[in-house]
Design a protein around this motif. Structure first.
Motif, mmCIF file in Angstrom:
data_model
loop_
_atom_site.group_PDB
_atom_site.id
_atom_site.type_symbol
_atom_site.label_atom_id
_atom_site.label_comp_id
_atom_site.label_asym_id
_atom_site.label_seq_id
_atom_site.Cartn_x
_atom_site.Cartn_y
_atom_site.Cartn_z
ATOM 1 N N GLY A 161 0.793 -1.222 0.000
ATOM 2 C CA GLY A 161 0.000 0.000 0.000
ATOM 3 C C GLY A 161 0.826 1.274 0.000
ATOM 4 N N LEU A 162 2.165 1.158 0.121
ATOM 5 C CA LEU A 162 3.013 2.340 0.109
ATOM 6 C C LEU A 162 3.074 2.932 -1.293
ATOM 7 C CD1 LEU A 162 5.960 0.995 2.292
ATOM 8 C CD2 LEU A 162 4.190 2.617 3.009
ATOM 9 N N THR A 163 3.113 4.235 -1.380
ATOM 10 C CA THR A 163 3.166 4.911 -2.675
ATOM 11 C C THR A 163 4.583 5.366 -2.973
ATOM 12 O OG1 THR A 163 2.606 7.021 -1.638
ATOM 13 C CG2 THR A 163 0.785 5.686 -2.452
ATOM 14 N N GLY A 164 4.832 5.782 -4.224
ATOM 15 C CA GLY A 164 6.141 6.250 -4.638
ATOM 16 C C GLY A 164 7.030 5.108 -5.077
ATOM 17 N N SER A 165 8.299 5.404 -5.246
ATOM 18 C CA SER A 165 9.286 4.405 -5.641
ATOM 19 C C SER A 165 9.777 3.692 -4.390
ATOM 20 C CB SER A 165 10.451 5.067 -6.374
ATOM 21 O OG SER A 165 11.469 4.135 -6.659
ATOM 22 N N VAL A 166 9.420 2.424 -4.238
ATOM 23 C CA VAL A 166 9.659 1.704 -2.999
ATOM 24 C C VAL A 166 10.507 0.465 -3.261
ATOM 25 C CG1 VAL A 166 8.591 0.508 -1.037
ATOM 26 C CG2 VAL A 166 7.471 2.515 -2.049
ATOM 27 N N ALA B 147 3.017 7.155 9.506
ATOM 28 C CA ALA B 147 2.590 7.950 8.348
ATOM 29 C C ALA B 147 3.760 8.020 7.378
ATOM 30 C CB ALA B 147 2.169 9.343 8.796
ATOM 31 N N VAL B 148 3.728 7.180 6.333
ATOM 32 C CA VAL B 148 4.839 7.056 5.390
ATOM 33 C C VAL B 148 4.341 7.466 4.005
ATOM 34 C CG1 VAL B 148 6.583 5.534 4.406
ATOM 35 C CG2 VAL B 148 5.837 5.208 6.764
ATOM 36 N N PHE B 149 4.779 8.629 3.550
ATOM 37 C CA PHE B 149 4.360 9.152 2.251
ATOM 38 C C PHE B 149 5.603 9.658 1.526
ATOM 39 C CE2 PHE B 149 0.926 9.894 5.330
ATOM 40 C CZ PHE B 149 -0.070 9.094 4.769
#
Length: 522
Positions: free
Chosen positions: A37-42, A55-57
């Protein structure tokens, strides 16, 4: 596993993520769902952990093996964590932040890799942002509640003390602390061991003193009053010294005296600032009352101006000038602590800041007749009543240490009548205080401290205590309450500077206490 038990297990792992290595299959599936569910380049290692409540954005998030982000952390921006790197609960990591391998970040820490502009042409909320980024090397421990500001690089193997505010780069292997953070020492240079036999002698002395406290106080109680020495005159200070000695060694009031009677006597003492006997009463009476669980009934008058500070005898009698500032600083601290009145505080500290000499770290100049004696003694009184008492860093600690070490080699000061409680206290307290900010001059300072400690431990007189000037030729060579109170505190400062004050089993809580009376937020 039921839904409620899975939720409970996930909640536990959020706060204790180091237990993820023993997680059940269901718990691992739940973590994978969280990571998806994490967004961005992971890019996360297989055993990395991200708390559900964090809160990880992030635009970019890289996490190495056995790394984790714990409960309620706030993580945004471009973040890279090496292997075995941990972000603990309630920590904020924001901006472009690169953390090496084995970095430990304590709870409630803020690592903020961005800043606001501050130009006066627009409101703060309209200012542009800037970002240089923060880099933390391998094997770094960042204590809880620390703040790391944008542009900082922390070298590998360093330790950042709890509550530190790091505004500048930190060299590898450094131990830093404070606000702003200052280097305390190099981790590769451990504190030297206590000199052979000196710690044992100090412990033996302290045990003896504790066993004799009632006898030495009784020796100086005559005709219903405490006196400094047998046959001495009536005065306020002996009462304060007796209270401090009893509290220091046995943590109670002097035997045979009620707290109520002692408080009543002390509250009747004259108290004033700048000059006269009442100026020292601000210190000794105030702290004696505090030890008795009381305080001054009313605020102390400090209706002064900076012209009066300038008119003090800095040129030839810096000790007297420093003592005057000590009384003013202590009166302000008492008013703030007991009555919430901070009048004159910022005026005084602003004046001190502008008058300190960056070359010597002092206030005042040496004189051919007595070298640095007046200046150093005034420096102790001044800094005790202000910087130490408010928990503030000295403006020029390394310069001050240089001056103190030069003075410490003046044999006129530390032999014969010169080997007295004032002269030793006025060097060890500033060395101890400046040593909280820097390790500069530590080896030379230790040598001096060892000599002084070795010299005083054998000067205790059974059931009488210490003389103010043990090698003197006048009445100051007779044991008394003032000498005993001062030397007991000096011995604590000497042993603490040398790293073994714990052997004494006592810690000053009065005039010479190591903790600030008031801690100012900055």
């Amino acid at each position: 596993m039921t839904s409620s038990s899975m939720t409970s297990a996930a909640h536990r792992l959020d706060f204790l993520p180091w237990e993820y290595g023993g997680a059940s299959l269901a718990e691992r599936e739940r973590q994978l769902e969280r990571q998806r569910g994490l967004t961005g380049s992971v890019e996360l290692a297989a055993d990395a952990y991200v708390a559900e409540s964090a809160a990880v954005f992030c635009e970019v998030l890289r996490m190495g093996e056995r790394s984790y982000i714990a409960a309620h952390a706030y993580v945004t921006g471009e973040i890279q964590l090496g292997a075995d790197t941990t972000i603990n609960p309630f920590t904020a990591v924001r901006g472009k932040v690169t953390l090496g391998d084995g970095v430990r970040i304590g709870a409630h820490t803020s690592i903020l890799a961005f800043n606001h502009g501050t130009t006066p042409d627009r409101p703060i909320h309209q200012q542009p942002h800037s970002s240089q980024g923060i880099t933390v090397g391998d094997d770094v421990w960042i204590g809880s509640n620390a703040v790391i500001l944008d542009g900082v690089t922390i070298g590998p193997h360093s330790i950042i003390g709890a509550g530190a505010v790091v505004t500048k780069n930190v060299d590898p292997w450094s131990v830093v602390a404070g606000n702003p953070a200052r280097k305390l020492r190099d981790r590769r240079h451990p504190k030297p061991a206590a000199p052979v036999g000196l710690a044992e002698r100090a412990a033996t002395f302290a045990n003896k003193a504790r066993g004799q406290v009632d006898a030495l106080l009784a020796r100086c109680f005559e005709d219903g009053r405490f006196v400094d020495q047998p046959g001495g005159e009536a005065a306020v200070r002996p009462w304060c010294d007796a209270i401090e000695i009893a509290d220091l060694l046995v943590r109670r009031a002097p035997a045979g005296h009620s707290t109520e009677d002692l408080v009543s006597r002390l509250r009747s003492a004259e108290v004033s600032v700048l000059d006269g006997p009442g100026s020292y009463h601000v210190l000794c009476v105030g702290y004696a009352l505090q030890l008795l669980g009381s305080g001054f009934e009313h605020p102390i008058s400090v209706d002064l101006n900076t012209d009066q500070f300038d008119e003090l005898p800095w040129a030839r009698n810096a000790w007297s000038a420093g003592a005057a500032i000590d009384s003013v600083g202590t009166a302000i601290a008492r008013n703030l602590k007991d009555h919430g009145d901070s009048s004159m505080l910022f005026t005084l500290m602003g004046w001190l800041t502008t008058r300190a000499d960056p070359e010597t770290g002092m206030w005042g100049q040496p004189h051919p007749d007595d070298g640095w004696l007046q200046v150093v003694n005034g420096f102790y009184r001044l800094t005790r009543g202000t910087y130490a008492q408010y928990g503030l860093p000295l403006p020029y600690p390394e310069a001050a240490i240089r001056t103190l070490l030069v003075h410490s080699q003046d044999q006129r000061v530390f032999t014969g009548d010169g080997f007295n409680a004032c002269n030793v206290l006025d060097v060890i307290h500033p060395l101890w205080l400046a040593g909280k900010q820097t390790d500069y001059g530590r080896a030379e300072g230790r040598q001096w401290a060892e000599r002084m400690l070795a010299a005083i431990l054998d000067r205790w007189v059974d059931n009488a205590g210490f003389a103010f000037a043990p090698d003197g030729t006048d009445a100051r060579a007779i044991p008394g309450l003032q000498g005993t109170e001062m030397w007991l505190a000096i011995i604590w400062l000497l042993t603490d500077y040398l790293g073994f004050s714990d052997v004494l089993g006592y810690r000053p809580r009065g005039v010479h206490r190591p903790e600030p009376l008031i801690t100012l937020t900055r």
